[in-house]
Design an enzyme around this catalytic site. Structure first.
Site, mmCIF file in Angstrom:
data_model
loop_
_atom_site.group_PDB
_atom_site.id
_atom_site.type_symbol
_atom_site.label_atom_id
_atom_site.label_comp_id
_atom_site.label_asym_id
_atom_site.label_seq_id
_atom_site.Cartn_x
_atom_site.Cartn_y
_atom_site.Cartn_z
ATOM 1 N N HIS A 31 0.233 12.854 8.711
ATOM 2 C CA HIS A 31 1.727 13.436 7.962
ATOM 3 C C HIS A 31 1.932 14.826 9.264
ATOM 4 O O HIS A 31 0.547 15.180 9.667
ATOM 5 C CB HIS A 31 1.075 13.658 7.149
ATOM 6 C CG HIS A 31 0.933 12.688 5.742
ATOM 7 N ND1 HIS A 31 2.600 12.420 5.579
ATOM 8 C CD2 HIS A 31 -0.003 12.867 5.345
ATOM 9 C CE1 HIS A 31 1.847 10.886 4.371
ATOM 10 N NE2 HIS A 31 0.455 11.757 4.203
ATOM 11 N N ASP B 247 -7.883 4.522 6.429
ATOM 12 C CA ASP B 247 -6.802 4.552 5.533
ATOM 13 C C ASP B 247 -5.593 5.337 6.345
ATOM 14 O O ASP B 247 -5.503 6.972 5.508
ATOM 15 C CB ASP B 247 -6.672 4.895 3.727
ATOM 16 C CG ASP B 247 -5.555 5.290 3.558
ATOM 17 O OD1 ASP B 247 -4.528 5.004 3.736
ATOM 18 O OD2 ASP B 247 -5.602 5.874 1.972
ATOM 19 N N HIS C 140 -3.340 -2.124 -3.329
ATOM 20 C CA HIS C 140 -3.365 -0.307 -3.975
ATOM 21 C C HIS C 140 -3.304 -0.386 -5.631
ATOM 22 O O HIS C 140 -2.549 -0.591 -6.164
ATOM 23 C CB HIS C 140 -2.101 -0.211 -3.330
ATOM 24 C CG HIS C 140 -2.026 1.735 -3.864
ATOM 25 N ND1 HIS C 140 -2.095 2.198 -2.367
ATOM 26 C CD2 HIS C 140 -2.314 1.984 -4.946
ATOM 27 C CE1 HIS C 140 -2.449 3.704 -2.891
ATOM 28 N NE2 HIS C 140 -2.345 3.451 -4.264
ATOM 29 N N ASP D 160 1.360 -1.493 -0.467
ATOM 30 C CA ASP D 160 0.115 0.479 -0.133
ATOM 31 C C ASP D 160 0.733 1.237 -0.006
ATOM 32 O O ASP D 160 2.013 1.489 0.607
ATOM 33 C CB ASP D 160 -0.964 -0.228 1.354
ATOM 34 C CG ASP D 160 -1.980 1.460 1.323
ATOM 35 O OD1 ASP D 160 -2.568 1.306 0.200
ATOM 36 O OD2 ASP D 160 -2.091 1.844 2.025
ATOM 37 N N ASN E 21 -4.419 9.457 -1.769
ATOM 38 C CA ASN E 21 -4.022 8.651 -2.308
ATOM 39 C C ASN E 21 -5.396 7.495 -2.257
ATOM 40 O O ASN E 21 -4.954 6.872 -1.472
ATOM 41 C CB ASN E 21 -3.105 7.838 -2.892
ATOM 42 C CG ASN E 21 -2.439 7.593 -4.113
ATOM 43 O OD1 ASN E 21 -3.916 6.668 -4.586
ATOM 44 N ND2 ASN E 21 -1.469 7.954 -4.239
#
Length: 430
Positions: A307, A303, A177, A150, A276
């Site tokens: 960050h 998911d 993915h 992924d 994404n």
């Protein structure tokens, strides 16, 4: 162990009942239980669901502890009602060996806030050229059953076929993915009307759909299991629906953000919406909701992609892709599926606990709320409404696309094998 007596919980949204937790299991369930407990919890108005299971979490450790650690990620998971998460392999170093997956698994054991099941890489270094140590990762203490590159697609059909053949030996699954890299070079958002108006490179739906079509055919050919990560288009739904009608062993997940948000938000150029696969159109969102409701899509998976601020507080073109999602997933599902009349709470338990645990072959999770079963439980307040404030999150990162949004519901309590990880909406120190 501490014993708990939960009063007047609505199990799967049903009539109020009491739940007695003793020695890590559901010891008794019924009306007005006459039992002793160390702590009594008033669950009037709260929905009781089995502990949630996430098939798709990025915990970042080892290597990117500035974004998340196993400890902070599992604390966020507990706050979201999760008792188990599958930790993706795109760490530094990559989780492509027994040593790394065991490290992640042991960190999860030490954290104590939820079970951490490592996902092993399909290929060495996520480079798509050579199969990783799939058997060794399965035979390790981590007992890996799910494998994924992924963040990258296993785009080589021969490598994908070999991986599907290999995992059959221990009933594993390859989680793909789905992104044809040659069709998405330089892509910044969904390819469509909005990308054309904004002049941003487009990520076409066919880049996802072509890989899914190939992989369901490969899985059928070798008689193996394939799982589609973060499915995001109406066309992908139709391919998975077709494969399931054939009786092939294909499963799929959808993220909360793909159930709620659309590519229209990219007009703001706020990198918090860069992800994404990208946010798609309103028509795609509608198709995803319907597919989750009818069972074509098996599971909601977050998911969760934390960050640090510097990777998101920048211009769109250089911003990292991804959103945090563990602490808001159940609220988004309530708004998009329950309040829309597409799922009841029993359906939510199926898509967010039972099926994810079954796909990941995660014993002890995704079990019914029944006497003798492991006491993995979440108490959720569906009547609550509040504005999302990422500054209050347990996750280390703040890149939530729901900041400032009014969302329903919040987790009141989470129990992992009968021990509280969250009580009265607050983390329990462990």
């Amino acid at each position: 162990m501490t014993t708990y007596l939960i009063r007047n919980a609505q199990i799967l949204g049903g009539a109020p009942q009491d739940i007695h937790l003793v020695d890590g299991v559901f010891a008794a369930i019924g009306e007005q239980l006459d039992v002793q407990a160390d702590i009594e919890v008033d669950a009037t108005g709260l929905v009781a669901l089995p502990g949630l299971v996430d098939l798709h979490t990025h915990l970042r450790e080892p290597g990117r502890e500035d974004a998340e650690t196993v400890l902070t990620g599992t604390r966020a998971a507990a706050m979201g009602g999760y008792t188990a998460v599958h930790a993706m392999a795109n760490t530094f170093p990559v989780a492509d060996s027994a040593g790394v997956v065991e490290q992640v698994w042991r960190l999860g054991q030490e954290s104590g806030y939820c079970d951490v099941q490592p996902v092993g890489a399909v290929t060495v270094g996520l480079e798509g050229k050579q199969l990783a140590e799939l058997g060794a990762m399965h035979d390790s203490a981590a007992g890996v059953r799910v494998f994924s590159d992924d963040g990258k697609c296993v785009d080589d059909a021969v490598i994908m076929r070999r991986a599907l053949e290999y995992v059959k030996a221990f009933d594993g699954v390859v989680a793909q993915h789905a992104q044809e890299p040659r069709l998405t070079a330089g892509a910044q958002m969904n390819e469509g009307l909005v990308s054309g108006e904004l002049g941003l490179g487009g990520w076409p739906a066919v880049a996802e759909e072509s890989i899914i079509a190939r992989d369901v055919l490969l899985a059928a050919h070798v008689g193996s299991r394939v799982h589609i990560c973060h499915l995001s288009t109406a066309g992908s739904v139709e391919i998975v629906r077709w494969a399931k009608a054939k009786g092939w062993d294909v499963t799929a997940e959808v993220t909360p953000h793909h159930l709620l948000l659309t590519d229209e938000l990219v007009r703001s150029y706020d990198p918090v919406y860069k992800v994404n696969p990208p946010l798609r159109t309103a028509a795609d969102v509608e198709a995803l909701r319907e597919a989750l409701a009818d069972g074509t899509i098996d599971a909601v998976a977050t998911d969760h992609a934390p960050h640090p601020a510097e990777d998101k507080d920048c211009e769109w073109a250089v911003a990292a892709m991804g959103m945090v999602g563990l602490e808001t997933a159940l609220s988004v599902v309530q708004q998009t599926m329950v309040e829309a009349g597409l799922l009841n709470w029993e359906g939510v338990a199926d898509r967010m606990s039972h099926r994810p645990a079954r796909i990941g072959r995660l014993a002890g999770h995704g079990r019914p709320i029944s006497v003798g079963e492991p006491a993995n439980l979440v108490l959720f307040d569906p009547a609550y409404r509040g504005v999302v404030n990422p500054d209050t999150f347990a996750t280390r990162s703040r890149n939530s696309p729901y900041k400032g949004m009014d969302l329903p519901g919040r987790v009141h309590a989470t129990f992992l094998r009968g021990e509280a990880t969250v009580l009265a909406g607050e983390l329990v120190e462990r």
